[in-house]
Scaffold this active site. Structure first.
Site, PDB file in Angstrom:
ATOM      1  N   ARG A  78      -1.606  -0.591   2.451  1.00 12.17           N
ATOM      2  CA  ARG A  78      -2.238   0.727   2.333  1.00 12.17           C
ATOM      3  C   ARG A  78      -1.957   1.594   1.251  1.00 12.17           C
ATOM      4  O   ARG A  78      -2.664   2.521   0.801  1.00 12.17           O
ATOM      5  CB  ARG A  78      -2.048   1.381   3.805  1.00 12.17           C
ATOM      6  CG  ARG A  78      -2.821   0.559   4.861  1.00 12.17           C
ATOM      7  CD  ARG A  78      -2.746   1.487   6.198  1.00 12.17           C
ATOM      8  NE  ARG A  78      -2.695   2.934   6.113  1.00 12.17           N
ATOM      9  CZ  ARG A  78      -2.679   3.757   7.072  1.00 12.17           C
ATOM     10  NH1 ARG A  78      -2.927   3.331   8.123  1.00 12.17           N
ATOM     11  NH2 ARG A  78      -2.589   4.825   6.782  1.00 12.17           N
ATOM     12  N   CYS A  79      -0.999   1.060   0.529  1.00  8.31           N
ATOM     13  CA  CYS A  79      -0.350   2.102  -0.601  1.00  8.31           C
ATOM     14  C   CYS A  79      -0.910   1.364  -1.973  1.00  8.31           C
ATOM     15  O   CYS A  79      -0.725   0.230  -2.045  1.00  8.31           O
ATOM     16  CB  CYS A  79       1.070   2.174  -0.568  1.00  8.31           C
ATOM     17  SG  CYS A  79       1.770   2.809  -2.190  1.00  8.31           S
ATOM     18  N   SER A  80      -1.358   2.329  -2.562  1.00  3.17           N
ATOM     19  CA  SER A  80      -2.085   1.857  -3.858  1.00  3.17           C
ATOM     20  C   SER A  80      -0.862   1.230  -5.069  1.00  3.17           C
ATOM     21  O   SER A  80      -1.050   0.295  -5.756  1.00  3.17           O
ATOM     22  CB  SER A  80      -2.978   2.619  -4.570  1.00  3.17           C
ATOM     23  OG  SER A  80      -2.146   3.885  -4.964  1.00  3.17           O
TER      24      SER A  80
END
Length: 111
Positions: free
Chosen positions: A10-12
């Site tokens: 979920r972390c860019s």
């Protein structure tokens, strides 16, 4: 070469780091550290490879929310294992070296 990325999909920045590794033709072992957190010994080993103290890989906001922001040393390592969302991401390990992918290009030095 065995490359491992402690990844949060979920972390860019984590996604960008994974893509950068794959662009180099490397298929890393992907560890979703939120559902499969490292143990105390493993996190201690990662910190040694990073050359960092546990406070340096702690996400401040999440650590405050988890009530672990004031811990240090071995107590903080144990707390990070118990509350992995407070661990900065992504962390990439390659043999006896490790790098924090913030920015993602920082991992290139260990590949």
């Amino acid at each position: 070469m065995t490359v491992t990325i402690y990844h949060n999909p979920r972390c860019s920045k984590s996604r960008q780091t994974l893509a950068l590794i794959e662009e180099k033709g490397i298929t890393p072992t992907v560890v979703d550290y939120l559902s499969n957190p490292p143990g105390i010994a493993e996190l201690s080993d990662i910190l040694s490879k990073l050359g960092k103290e546990p406070e340096q890989i702690m996400r401040k906001k999440e650590a405050r929310e988890e009530g672990i922001a004031d811990l240090t040393g071995a107590d903080l390592i144990a707390a990070l294992v118990a509350h992995p969302r407070a661990i900065e991401r992504p962390i990439v390990v390659n043999g006896d070296k490790a790098a924090l992918g913030r920015p993602p290009e920082d991992v290139l030095a260990i590949l």
